[in-house]
Design a protein around this motif. Structure first.
Motif, PDB file in Angstrom:
ATOM      1  N   GLU A   1       0.851  -1.187   0.000  1.00 25.00           N
ATOM      2  CA  GLU A   1       0.000   0.000   0.000  1.00 25.00           C
ATOM      3  C   GLU A   1       0.884   1.233   0.000  1.00 25.00           C
ATOM      4  OE1 GLU A   1      -3.059   0.684   2.768  1.00 25.00           O
ATOM      5  OE2 GLU A   1      -4.483  -0.297   1.453  1.00 25.00           O
TER       6      GLU A   1
ATOM      7  N   ASN B   1      -5.824   4.962  -0.579  1.00 24.13           N
ATOM      8  CA  ASN B   1      -5.619   3.940  -1.606  1.00 24.13           C
ATOM      9  C   ASN B   1      -6.904   3.196  -1.890  1.00 24.13           C
ATOM     10  OD1 ASN B   1      -2.739   4.306  -1.887  1.00 24.13           O
ATOM     11  ND2 ASN B   1      -2.516   3.315   0.109  1.00 24.13           N
TER      12      ASN B   1
ATOM     13  N   VAL C   1      -8.138  -0.622  -4.092  1.00 26.47           N
ATOM     14  CA  VAL C   1      -7.652  -1.829  -4.752  1.00 26.47           C
ATOM     15  C   VAL C   1      -7.996  -1.775  -6.237  1.00 26.47           C
ATOM     16  CG1 VAL C   1      -7.834  -4.330  -4.879  1.00 26.47           C
ATOM     17  CG2 VAL C   1      -7.882  -3.192  -2.660  1.00 26.47           C
TER      18      VAL C   1
ATOM     19  N   SER D   1      -2.361  -1.589  -5.591  1.00 25.11           N
ATOM     20  CA  SER D   1      -2.930  -0.516  -4.791  1.00 25.11           C
ATOM     21  C   SER D   1      -2.822   0.788  -5.574  1.00 25.11           C
ATOM     22  CB  SER D   1      -2.176  -0.388  -3.461  1.00 25.11           C
ATOM     23  OG  SER D   1      -2.658   0.707  -2.713  1.00 25.11           O
TER      24      SER D   1
ATOM     25  N   ALA E   1       4.400  -1.617   3.720  1.00 29.34           N
ATOM     26  CA  ALA E   1       3.645  -0.437   3.291  1.00 29.34           C
ATOM     27  C   ALA E   1       4.527   0.808   3.254  1.00 29.34           C
ATOM     28  CB  ALA E   1       2.459  -0.206   4.217  1.00 29.34           C
TER      29      ALA E   1
END
Length: 648
Positions: free
Chosen positions: A49, A64, A66, A142, A223
């Motif tokens: 992410e 973010n 998907v 992402s 991340a």
């Protein structure tokens, strides 16, 4: 001797055979094992992410969502039923063939993106159907989700990396996304995180069938870093609202820290336009708009003459050089007279004037005489110009400020060499007299004007403007942004100038835009504006400029507003600066008449003039307030013939 030679030959041969055996058993064995593993194992990257972006008050600006990419490994595809696959992917057959050809040229072994950024709804029906096509698979990704519909120019956007990025950074592979502008580009390494991967054994069709070695060699993604930026989301939204149907920019800085509170350039666009399957079409539309130039950040890249706000710098330089006192008076007879002509005109006001009234009334004659004294304080005007240049440059003008955003322009502050090379004959101060009022060869960016204003608010120093505040909740303590940068002007000289700027609001050129309860110090500006139409120099409507800081004591905000073709300083720029200051300090707007004026007036007809065409009568009515912005939208088709507005 012969025995020694024979022994050496036998030893050398033995070492050679031993080395070859080691190579075959260890090195080649490892290479063959790796190749066999590559053939039997499929690696799928697990993308992290991207870091979130929050405003200074913890309000989310960028998150973010998907998305899914359709990937292909060319050597595993075999014979592809192009027609059937194109129908499944909902793209043209010719486009699919071109995509597959491009993927094969890049690499037959590595994966390439065929269809990027599918939504959850688009991905669902593909999940099972795509298994019928060897070499194709879905990769989860992402993508950005913008929580605001503004600030595109400062937030930036992400886009597929090019070959140079792949070549220069082994983090990226074909189809990866990276920041391409604004904060997304500047802090790409922090925001992107670290990719993970999962390995699967595959069958003879190349399809993943089970986790390789039970997942022991997999790596989870890490991340990206969450960023807290210095922007105020609400102030940013409000400033962009004020800039509707206008061109230029608003930038506000906190003088005590150098933090950028708001940075708005107009025209702008909704950042979400640059996400999803239509992003390429929208990006191309923005880049093709060579009239409005929505991709240009006017606050950072626009180089303009500063106009009358620059007069306060000339006042400070004159005080520092001791060529004038705050009490000394200069006459004005509707302008500055020199050699039997009047190169600088001036509006009607009391005369003679001391520095306080010279600033508040923005008297051209006063500053022309002050400027001449600065340059002529040395026998050689080039040396006098160099001294003037160095003082001016100490306010951050004429060079890049070093802020943490990826674009900008240096502006220009001329020195003695500049004019010596420009003029073939010996020159004197009057040849450069336009510098006295911020015209001539001077060029600045709006962010430089705001930084200059912050330096005055601080009475002689500034912190470099910057956009980053925290990373993962930890405050940034970069000496570049925490170190004071001092001007060459002594602190004692700022007070008379500050008083004059305060008088601008009480009785001067901005007296009609006062905000109750706030002592504001400011300076209006009206900048002459020329262009070339069919090869001829033509004067267009002047630009409206304003700088201000508030409160007068212990300042919390310094603002610069530049409105292209906005007539004069108090008509647009001063109103906007006052409202931005009030919004920041109070949270609410009391002078709703100023707000209504800005929200119901448009300058679109002025920008139509730039094309060398006369505006429709309806456009004049818009600026006069006879037609509101809402009604203007219904008449937009009339304006479109003059100036297409692609993203409206």
């Amino acid at each position: 001797m012969k025995k020694l030679l024979l022994l050496s030959i036998v030893t050398l041969v033995g070492i050679t055979f031993l080395g070859r055996m080691v190579y075959l058993q260890v090195v080649l064995s490892d290479e063959l094992q790796l190749e066999a593993e590559n053939n039997a194992v499929k690696t799928i990257y697990d993308y992290p992410e991207r870091g979130f972006i929050y405003d200074r008050n913890g309000k989310l600006m960028v998150a973010n969502q998907v998305a899914y990419d359709v990937m292909v490994i060319p050597r595993e595809t075999g014979d592809v039923d192009i027609s059937k696959l194109a129908k499944l992917l909902k793209i043209d057959e010719s486009r699919l063939e071109k995509k597959l050809e491009t993927a094969s040229i890049w690499s037959t072994k590595q994966a390439s993106v065929i269809v990027p950024q599918l939504t959850q709804v688009e991905y669902a029906p593909l999940q099972e159907q795509l298994r019928k096509f060897p070499g194709f698979y879905i990769q989860r990704r992402s993508l950005r989700k913008y929580m605001v519909d503004h600030s595109a120019s400062v937030l930036g956007y992400i886009r597929e990396v090019n070959q140079n990025s792949i070549k220069n950074d082994d983090y990226y592979v074909q189809g990866d996304l990276a920041g391409k502008s604004g904060i997304e580009l500047q802090y790409e390494e922090e925001l992107r995180g670290i990719k993970g991967y999962k390995k699967y054994t595959r069958d003879h069709y190349g399809r993943a069938i089970e986790s390789y070695k039970g997942g022991s060699s997999d790596m989870a993604p890490i991340a990206g870093t969450d960023l807290t930026v210095t922007l105020d989301r609400e102030l940013q939204e409000y400033a962009e609202k004020l800039m509707m149907n206008k061109r230029g920019g608003i930038v506000a800085i906190q003088p005590q820290t150098g933090e950028i509170l708001t940075l708005v350039t107009a025209p702008n666009y909704d950042p979400s336009l640059l996400m999803g399957r239509d992003r390429s079409k929208n990006i191309n539309a923005i880049l093709r708009d060579t009239v409005r130039l929505p991709d240009v950040n006017r606050v950072l890249q626009g180089q303009y003459a500063p106009g009358s706000p620059f007069k306060v710098i000339n006042a400070l330089v004159a005080l520092q050089e001791g060529v004038v006192t705050p009490q000394e008076r200069f006459s004005c007879n509707h302008g500055y007279n020199y050699g039997g002509r009047k190169p600088l005109g001036c509006h009607s006001h009391a005369s003679p004037l001391a520095m306080n009234r010279g600033i508040s009334e923005s008297c051209n004659a006063y500053f022309a005489q002050v400027y001449r004294r600065i340059i002529e304080n040395e026998k050689d005007p080039a040396k006098g110009m160099d001294i003037w240049h160095d003082h001016v440059a100490s306010f951050g003008l004429g060079d890049f400020l070093g802020y943490d955003l990826p674009v900008g322009q240096p502006g220009r502050i001329p020195d003695g060499d500049y004019y010596t090379s420009r003029y073939k004959y010996k020159w004197y101060a009057p040849a450069t007299i336009s510098n006295a009022i911020g015209q001539g060869e001077i060029a600045v960016t709006p962010i430089q004007l705001a930084n200059m204003t912050a330096a005055i608010a601080n009475r002689g120093y500034f912190y470099r403007p910057h956009i980053i505040k925290e990373m993962n909740g930890i405050p940034i303590e970069n000496p570049k942004y925490t170190k004071r940068n001092y001007t060459t002007i002594d602190t004692k000289h700022f007070e008379p100038v500050v008083e004059g700027m305060n008088e601008v609001y009480h009785s001067g050129t901005a007296k009609y835009v006062q905000i109750p309860g706030i002592e504001i110090c400011g300076k209006t500006g009206t900048v002459e504006n020329f262009t070339k139409v069919n090869g001829e120099r033509k004067q267009l409507t002047d630009h409206s400029v304003f700088i201000a800081f508030a409160p007068k004591d212990n300042p919390q905000i310094a603002v610069a507003v530049f409105i292209e073709n906005g007539y004069w300083g108090s008509r647009y720029a001063a109103k906007m600066a006052s409202l931005v200051i009030e919004k920041h300090l109070k949270g609410d707007i009391t002078r709703t008449d100023l707000e209504d004026y800005l929200l119901t007036h448009s300058l679109e007809y002025e920008y139509a003039k730039k094309l060398g065409k006369e505006p429709f009568e309806v456009n004049e009515a818009i600026d006069q307030g006879l037609i509101t912005v809402e009604k203007e939208r219904n008449l937009r088709q009339l304006l479109d013939s003059l100036q297409p507005n692609i993203l409206d």
